[in-house]
Design a protein around this motif. Structure first.
Motif, PDB file in Angstrom:
ATOM      1  N   GLY A 141      13.529   2.666 -16.419  1.00 41.75           N
ATOM      2  CA  GLY A 141      12.262   2.789 -15.452  1.00 41.75           C
ATOM      3  C   GLY A 141      12.364   3.970 -14.887  1.00 41.75           C
ATOM      4  O   GLY A 141      13.484   4.627 -14.737  1.00 41.75           O
ATOM      5  N   GLN A 142      11.214   4.266 -14.333  1.00 48.13           N
ATOM      6  CA  GLN A 142      11.158   5.620 -13.624  1.00 48.13           C
ATOM      7  C   GLN A 142      10.233   5.629 -12.452  1.00 48.13           C
ATOM      8  O   GLN A 142       8.988   4.753 -12.567  1.00 48.13           O
ATOM      9  CB  GLN A 142      10.504   6.863 -14.515  1.00 48.13           C
ATOM     10  CG  GLN A 142      11.249   7.254 -15.828  1.00 48.13           C
ATOM     11  CD  GLN A 142      10.501   8.461 -16.447  1.00 48.13           C
ATOM     12  OE1 GLN A 142      10.172   9.488 -15.866  1.00 48.13           O
ATOM     13  NE2 GLN A 142      10.295   8.196 -17.722  1.00 48.13           N
ATOM     14  N   TYR A 143      10.600   5.817 -11.191  1.00 46.03           N
ATOM     15  CA  TYR A 143       9.862   5.651 -10.007  1.00 46.03           C
ATOM     16  C   TYR A 143       9.971   6.621  -9.173  1.00 46.03           C
ATOM     17  O   TYR A 143      11.040   7.434  -8.973  1.00 46.03           O
ATOM     18  CB  TYR A 143      10.454   4.378  -9.369  1.00 46.03           C
ATOM     19  CG  TYR A 143      10.561   3.280 -10.151  1.00 46.03           C
ATOM     20  CD1 TYR A 143       9.579   2.223 -10.499  1.00 46.03           C
ATOM     21  CD2 TYR A 143      11.708   2.900 -10.666  1.00 46.03           C
ATOM     22  CE1 TYR A 143       9.529   1.326 -11.378  1.00 46.03           C
ATOM     23  CE2 TYR A 143      11.771   1.898 -11.684  1.00 46.03           C
ATOM     24  CZ  TYR A 143      10.804   1.054 -11.738  1.00 46.03           C
ATOM     25  OH  TYR A 143      10.766  -0.074 -12.863  1.00 46.03           O
ATOM     26  N   GLY A 144       8.745   7.052  -8.355  1.00 49.48           N
ATOM     27  CA  GLY A 144       8.871   7.987  -7.275  1.00 49.48           C
ATOM     28  C   GLY A 144       9.368   7.824  -5.924  1.00 49.48           C
ATOM     29  O   GLY A 144       9.385   8.699  -5.171  1.00 49.48           O
ATOM     30  N   SER A 145       9.725   6.425  -5.780  1.00 50.55           N
ATOM     31  CA  SER A 145      10.074   5.937  -4.377  1.00 50.55           C
ATOM     32  C   SER A 145      10.772   4.838  -4.593  1.00 50.55           C
ATOM     33  O   SER A 145      10.728   3.967  -5.543  1.00 50.55           O
ATOM     34  CB  SER A 145       8.952   5.865  -3.303  1.00 50.55           C
ATOM     35  OG  SER A 145       8.254   4.844  -3.657  1.00 50.55           O
ATOM     36  N   VAL A 146      11.626   4.579  -3.382  1.00 52.37           N
ATOM     37  CA  VAL A 146      12.226   3.248  -3.282  1.00 52.37           C
ATOM     38  C   VAL A 146      11.457   2.218  -3.314  1.00 52.37           C
ATOM     39  O   VAL A 146      11.352   1.186  -4.029  1.00 52.37           O
ATOM     40  CB  VAL A 146      13.323   3.296  -2.204  1.00 52.37           C
ATOM     41  CG1 VAL A 146      13.913   1.819  -1.879  1.00 52.37           C
ATOM     42  CG2 VAL A 146      14.509   4.418  -2.344  1.00 52.37           C
ATOM     43  N   GLU A 147      10.411   2.258  -2.497  1.00 54.63           N
ATOM     44  CA  GLU A 147       9.440   1.349  -2.438  1.00 54.63           C
ATOM     45  C   GLU A 147       8.743   0.814  -3.739  1.00 54.63           C
ATOM     46  O   GLU A 147       8.302  -0.222  -3.954  1.00 54.63           O
ATOM     47  CB  GLU A 147       8.422   1.596  -1.090  1.00 54.63           C
ATOM     48  CG  GLU A 147       9.014   1.678  -0.055  1.00 54.63           C
ATOM     49  CD  GLU A 147       9.501   3.054   0.417  1.00 54.63           C
ATOM     50  OE1 GLU A 147      10.434   3.189   1.562  1.00 54.63           O
ATOM     51  OE2 GLU A 147       9.610   3.879  -0.511  1.00 54.63           O
ATOM     52  N   VAL A 148       8.242   1.945  -4.614  1.00 52.80           N
ATOM     53  CA  VAL A 148       7.539   1.704  -5.682  1.00 52.80           C
ATOM     54  C   VAL A 148       8.534   0.804  -6.722  1.00 52.80           C
ATOM     55  O   VAL A 148       8.038   0.024  -7.453  1.00 52.80           O
ATOM     56  CB  VAL A 148       7.189   2.944  -6.379  1.00 52.80           C
ATOM     57  CG1 VAL A 148       6.347   2.738  -7.679  1.00 52.80           C
ATOM     58  CG2 VAL A 148       5.735   3.420  -5.575  1.00 52.80           C
ATOM     59  N   ALA A 149       9.738   1.367  -6.613  1.00 52.47           N
ATOM     60  CA  ALA A 149      10.820   0.744  -7.375  1.00 52.47           C
ATOM     61  C   ALA A 149      11.133  -0.782  -7.264  1.00 52.47           C
ATOM     62  O   ALA A 149      11.132  -1.583  -7.856  1.00 52.47           O
ATOM     63  CB  ALA A 149      12.232   1.375  -7.311  1.00 52.47           C
ATOM     64  N   LEU A 150      11.121  -1.161  -5.907  1.00 48.28           N
ATOM     65  CA  LEU A 150      11.331  -2.411  -5.338  1.00 48.28           C
ATOM     66  C   LEU A 150      10.234  -3.128  -5.513  1.00 48.28           C
ATOM     67  O   LEU A 150      10.220  -4.492  -5.707  1.00 48.28           O
ATOM     68  CB  LEU A 150      11.804  -2.353  -3.750  1.00 48.28           C
ATOM     69  CG  LEU A 150      13.180  -1.738  -3.407  1.00 48.28           C
ATOM     70  CD1 LEU A 150      13.136  -1.779  -2.068  1.00 48.28           C
ATOM     71  CD2 LEU A 150      14.300  -2.526  -4.257  1.00 48.28           C
ATOM     72  N   ALA A 151       8.777  -2.673  -5.594  1.00 51.19           N
ATOM     73  CA  ALA A 151       7.773  -3.582  -6.024  1.00 51.19           C
ATOM     74  C   ALA A 151       7.667  -3.697  -7.377  1.00 51.19           C
ATOM     75  O   ALA A 151       6.514  -4.261  -7.771  1.00 51.19           O
ATOM     76  CB  ALA A 151       6.615  -2.805  -5.356  1.00 51.19           C
ATOM     77  N   SER A 152       8.300  -3.130  -8.250  1.00 50.20           N
ATOM     78  CA  SER A 152       7.932  -3.055  -9.645  1.00 50.20           C
ATOM     79  C   SER A 152       8.496  -4.483 -10.250  1.00 50.20           C
ATOM     80  O   SER A 152       9.009  -5.302  -9.502  1.00 50.20           O
ATOM     81  CB  SER A 152       9.112  -2.382 -10.590  1.00 50.20           C
ATOM     82  OG  SER A 152      10.508  -2.459 -10.291  1.00 50.20           O
ATOM     83  N   GLY A 153       8.375  -4.768 -11.533  1.00 53.08           N
ATOM     84  CA  GLY A 153       8.636  -5.971 -12.175  1.00 53.08           C
ATOM     85  C   GLY A 153       9.923  -6.255 -12.295  1.00 53.08           C
ATOM     86  O   GLY A 153      10.401  -7.412 -12.460  1.00 53.08           O
ATOM     87  N   GLY A 154      10.685  -5.282 -12.125  1.00 50.04           N
ATOM     88  CA  GLY A 154      12.178  -5.296 -12.323  1.00 50.04           C
ATOM     89  C   GLY A 154      12.919  -5.214 -13.574  1.00 50.04           C
ATOM     90  O   GLY A 154      12.210  -6.047 -14.558  1.00 50.04           O
ATOM     91  N   VAL A 155      13.612  -4.516 -13.951  1.00 54.50           N
ATOM     92  CA  VAL A 155      14.085  -4.292 -15.160  1.00 54.50           C
ATOM     93  C   VAL A 155      15.985  -4.506 -14.797  1.00 54.50           C
ATOM     94  O   VAL A 155      16.153  -4.182 -13.904  1.00 54.50           O
ATOM     95  CB  VAL A 155      13.894  -3.057 -15.975  1.00 54.50           C
ATOM     96  CG1 VAL A 155      12.328  -2.884 -16.146  1.00 54.50           C
ATOM     97  CG2 VAL A 155      14.699  -1.765 -14.939  1.00 54.50           C
TER      98      VAL A 155
END
Length: 95
Positions: free
Chosen positions: A44-58
């Motif tokens: 996964g690739q994310y631009g912020s902690v908040e976006v990563a935490l809101a993702s479906g999770g891998v």
């Protein structure tokens, strides 16, 4: 340029990496380097902690993150990120 090896049934599983970096071009560069390593895969690739935490999770074994992310910094979000990504046991911190 090194050849990228293709895993076979006899190959060990690839190490999955999550990348958190707010600079999109740098994030893509890091993802390309991870992929080219051959024994790593980008989960996964994310631009912020908040976006990563809101993702479906891998599932990931390694989290590469920038300490100076916008919003919640990489340092501030590290515990939550490790829980989200199945207690990744390797964390690389850059700036």
């Amino acid at each position: 340029m090194t050849a990228i090896s293709t895993p076979t049934s006899d190959s060990p599983p690839l190490t999955s990496v999550v990348i958190l970096e707010d600079d999109a071009s740098y994030r893509e560069l890091v993802a390309a380097a991870v992929t080219e390593a051959g024994d790593l895969t980008v989960a996964g690739q994310y631009g912020s902690v908040e976006v990563a935490l809101a993702s479906g999770g891998v599932e990931a074994q390694v989290i590469l993150l920038d300490v100076n992310l916008p919003g919640k910094t990489g340092v501030e979000g590290l515990t939550d990120l490790r829980e989200k990504f199945c207690n990744a046991d390797g964390v690389g911190v850059g700036s």
